[in-house]
Design a protein around this motif. Structure first.
Motif, mmCIF file in Angstrom:
data_model
loop_
_atom_site.group_PDB
_atom_site.id
_atom_site.type_symbol
_atom_site.label_atom_id
_atom_site.label_comp_id
_atom_site.label_asym_id
_atom_site.label_seq_id
_atom_site.Cartn_x
_atom_site.Cartn_y
_atom_site.Cartn_z
ATOM 1 N N UNK A 273 0.842 -1.198 0.000
ATOM 2 C CA UNK A 273 0.000 0.000 0.000
ATOM 3 C C UNK A 273 0.876 1.246 0.000
ATOM 4 N N UNK A 274 0.879 2.027 -1.086
ATOM 5 C CA UNK A 274 1.717 3.229 -1.122
ATOM 6 C C UNK A 274 1.404 4.227 -0.020
ATOM 7 N N UNK A 275 0.202 4.137 0.559
ATOM 8 C CA UNK A 275 -0.164 5.056 1.644
ATOM 9 C C UNK A 275 0.036 4.408 3.013
ATOM 10 N N UNK A 276 0.629 3.213 3.032
ATOM 11 C CA UNK A 276 0.789 2.475 4.281
ATOM 12 C C UNK A 276 1.945 2.981 5.121
ATOM 13 N N UNK A 277 2.366 2.178 6.118
ATOM 14 C CA UNK A 277 3.382 2.633 7.074
ATOM 15 C C UNK A 277 4.690 3.071 6.439
ATOM 16 N N UNK A 278 5.075 2.451 5.324
ATOM 17 C CA UNK A 278 6.339 2.807 4.699
ATOM 18 C C UNK A 278 6.188 3.838 3.601
ATOM 19 N N UNK A 279 4.970 4.062 3.133
ATOM 20 C CA UNK A 279 4.750 5.070 2.118
ATOM 21 C C UNK A 279 5.127 4.645 0.714
ATOM 22 N N UNK A 280 5.341 3.335 0.493
ATOM 23 C CA UNK A 280 5.610 2.860 -0.854
ATOM 24 C C UNK A 280 5.150 1.413 -0.956
ATOM 25 N N UNK A 281 5.109 0.932 -2.187
ATOM 26 C CA UNK A 281 4.640 -0.413 -2.477
ATOM 27 C C UNK A 281 5.835 -1.369 -2.474
ATOM 28 N N UNK A 282 5.882 -2.272 -1.500
ATOM 29 C CA UNK A 282 6.984 -3.224 -1.435
ATOM 30 C C UNK A 282 7.002 -4.098 -2.687
ATOM 31 N N UNK A 283 5.820 -4.373 -3.218
ATOM 32 C CA UNK A 283 5.767 -5.156 -4.442
ATOM 33 C C UNK A 283 6.564 -4.514 -5.562
ATOM 34 N N UNK A 284 6.561 -3.186 -5.604
ATOM 35 C CA UNK A 284 7.337 -2.482 -6.615
ATOM 36 C C UNK A 284 8.833 -2.718 -6.393
ATOM 37 N N UNK A 285 9.264 -2.632 -5.123
ATOM 38 C CA UNK A 285 10.676 -2.845 -4.832
ATOM 39 C C UNK A 285 11.087 -4.275 -5.178
ATOM 40 N N UNK A 286 10.187 -5.222 -4.985
ATOM 41 C CA UNK A 286 10.498 -6.605 -5.299
ATOM 42 C C UNK A 286 10.784 -6.790 -6.791
ATOM 43 N N UNK A 287 10.185 -5.955 -7.615
ATOM 44 C CA UNK A 287 10.331 -6.116 -9.058
ATOM 45 C C UNK A 287 11.495 -5.321 -9.639
ATOM 46 N N UNK A 288 12.095 -4.444 -8.842
ATOM 47 C CA UNK A 288 13.165 -3.593 -9.362
ATOM 48 C C UNK A 288 14.450 -4.383 -9.586
ATOM 49 N N UNK A 289 15.267 -3.889 -10.483
ATOM 50 C CA UNK A 289 16.570 -4.491 -10.744
ATOM 51 C C UNK A 289 17.640 -3.435 -10.542
ATOM 52 N N UNK A 290 18.768 -3.862 -10.000
ATOM 53 C CA UNK A 290 19.879 -2.950 -9.790
ATOM 54 C C UNK A 290 21.177 -3.704 -9.924
ATOM 55 N N UNK A 291 22.201 -3.216 -9.294
ATOM 56 C CA UNK A 291 23.463 -3.946 -9.255
ATOM 57 C C UNK A 291 23.294 -5.181 -8.376
ATOM 58 N N UNK A 292 23.958 -6.256 -8.751
ATOM 59 C CA UNK A 292 23.829 -7.507 -8.008
ATOM 60 C C UNK A 292 25.174 -7.915 -7.430
ATOM 61 N N UNK A 293 25.121 -8.587 -6.323
ATOM 62 C CA UNK A 293 26.315 -9.158 -5.717
ATOM 63 C C UNK A 293 25.916 -10.345 -4.859
ATOM 64 N N UNK A 294 26.859 -11.176 -4.514
ATOM 65 C CA UNK A 294 26.654 -12.292 -3.596
ATOM 66 C C UNK A 294 27.604 -12.099 -2.428
ATOM 67 N N UNK A 295 27.107 -12.301 -1.205
ATOM 68 C CA UNK A 295 27.928 -12.105 -0.010
ATOM 69 C C UNK A 295 27.610 -13.180 1.011
ATOM 70 N N UNK A 296 28.491 -13.314 1.981
ATOM 71 C CA UNK A 296 28.240 -14.193 3.128
ATOM 72 C C UNK A 296 27.786 -13.313 4.275
ATOM 73 N N UNK A 297 26.605 -13.596 4.804
ATOM 74 C CA UNK A 297 26.035 -12.728 5.829
ATOM 75 C C UNK A 297 25.014 -13.507 6.647
ATOM 76 N N UNK A 298 24.975 -13.296 7.960
ATOM 77 C CA UNK A 298 23.924 -13.940 8.767
ATOM 78 C C UNK A 298 22.564 -13.324 8.473
ATOM 79 N N UNK A 299 21.531 -13.984 8.922
ATOM 80 C CA UNK A 299 20.160 -13.527 8.683
ATOM 81 C C UNK A 299 19.939 -12.165 9.339
ATOM 82 N N UNK A 300 19.540 -11.201 8.559
ATOM 83 C CA UNK A 300 19.325 -9.842 9.073
ATOM 84 C C UNK A 300 18.068 -9.731 9.918
ATOM 85 N N UNK A 301 17.257 -10.780 9.983
ATOM 86 C CA UNK A 301 16.070 -10.748 10.822
ATOM 87 C C UNK A 301 16.364 -11.029 12.279
#
Length: 357
Positions: free
Chosen positions: A218-246
């Motif tokens: 919901x673009x009017x929701x808590x973050x003010x944008x559509x996460x679905x849109x961010x899921x579809x975006x493409x940018x620079x890519x990389x692979x890293x070793x990292x623990x779960x950020x959650x």
């Protein structure tokens, strides 16, 4: 309908809360008497005056009694006559605990506006306390009552304001929440301050740690944008070793490094592991999408003028390499001019300057 709690049952609830906090190792014995005798029923409705740690029987970060108890204990020796500034009056319960220990004549509590003070003043009067209540911007503190022996902040700030350090005497203590992290800093003669992070974490958050994907479409929701849109975006890519950020500590460290970046963690249904993490800095349009893979690897897509992944990844990687300790393995130094640095208690070579929040 208003439900009245009897004095006997209220005392029983306080005793149960104290027993639970003591058993959990959260309550400094010096604060036991205050928690036993300050009538929190004067500040909270009966439904909020439970003895569970998640019951909102406190005003401070996340309103968790264990967090409040840890912050009060970290203030150091608070005796009769200790001058304390509390930033963030809330409902007044935390203020009452300070009054019980230090005496109301030397406790000053700061609220952001007069409308926030009225109910707290009434509740404090019902409990038998009349501290100094002031109105002002939290980051400015209350210089009229300085110097203080200790300052405790029940408000979430991205960085410790320089004004707070200037208003606490050398040798005094500042206990504050910075996002999820709780810091206990000792003020030096040159106006700087340093100290460890506490082993407990605040409940402040930029977004829920676990969220179903459809909650953020919901673009009017808590973050003010559509996460679905961010899921579809493409940018620079990389692979890293990292623990779960959650995880609690990775999330805490990331927020310390970049308090102006929002993190949303999405999880797959009926699975404990994270499905992906979305990081965004709205003013610059910078974003990163972090997808955990097997073997501790993550796939990262990112774009924008800020590398919102690269800013924090070395810090979280250091934490994983150090054996994934609790937040108390790290500390914070604040210079008199407001500069912040994160350091490791076990690794003298790790010192990370923090950008201004």
């Amino acid at each position: 309908m208003t439900t009245v709690t009897s004095a006997a049952s209220a005392a029983d609830l306080r005793r149960t809360l104290v027993d639970r906090l003591t058993a959990g190792g959260h309550l400094d014995p010096r604060w036991r008497d205050a928690f036993l005798h300050v009538p929190h029923e004067a500040f909270f409705r009966e439904a909020e005056s439970g003895c569970r740690d998640d019951a909102p029987a406190a005003d401070g970060p996340g309103a968790r009694p264990s967090v409040l108890a840890a912050m009060l204990g970290a203030l150091g020796p608070v005796e009769r006559g200790t001058r304390v500034l509390q930033v963030g009056t809330g409902r007044g319960y935390d203020t009452a605990l300070l009054c019980h220990r230090a005496g109301e004549a030397t406790v000053t509590s700061l609220a952001p506006g007069p409308e926030a003070l009225a109910p707290a003043r009434e509740a404090l009067a019902r409990a038998g306390y009349a501290p100094t209540l002031a109105v002002g911007a939290p980051a400015a503190g209350h210089p009229g009552g300085a110097p203080y022996d200790a300052l405790i902040a029940g408000v979430d700030v991205p960085r410790v304001p320089a004004a707070w350090l200037a208003q606490v005497r050398p040798g005094g203590t500042v206990v504050a929440a910075l996002g999820f992290a709780l810091a206990a800093l000792s003020v030096a003669a040159d106006g700087s301050a340093t100290g460890p992070l506490l082993p407990v974490t605040a409940a402040f958050a930029d977004a829920p740690a676990d969220a179903p994907a459809d909650a953020w479409q919901d673009p009017a929701g808590p973050l003010g944008y559509d996460v679905g849109m961010v899921l579809s975006l493409r940018g620079q890519s990389r692979v890293a070793v990292l623990p779960d950020l959650g995880g609690t500590v990775p999330r805490l460290l990331r927020h310390l490094v970049q308090p102006d970046v929002t993190q949303v963690t999405l999880r797959e249904a009926e699975k404990e592991q994270s499905a992906l993490h979305i990081l965004t800095h709205r003013p610059s349009g910078s974003w990163a999408r972090v997808v955990p893979r097997s073997g501790g690897f993550v796939h990262v897509d990112h774009a924008g003028p800020r590398d919102v992944f690269g800013e924090f990844a070395p810090v979280v990687s250091h934490w994983a390499a150090a054996g994934r300790p609790g937040p108390e393995a790290y500390g914070l130094t604040v210079s008199a001019d407001g500069g912040h640095a994160l350091w490791s208690a076990a690794d003298d070579g790790f010192r990370r300057p923090l950008a201004h929040g």
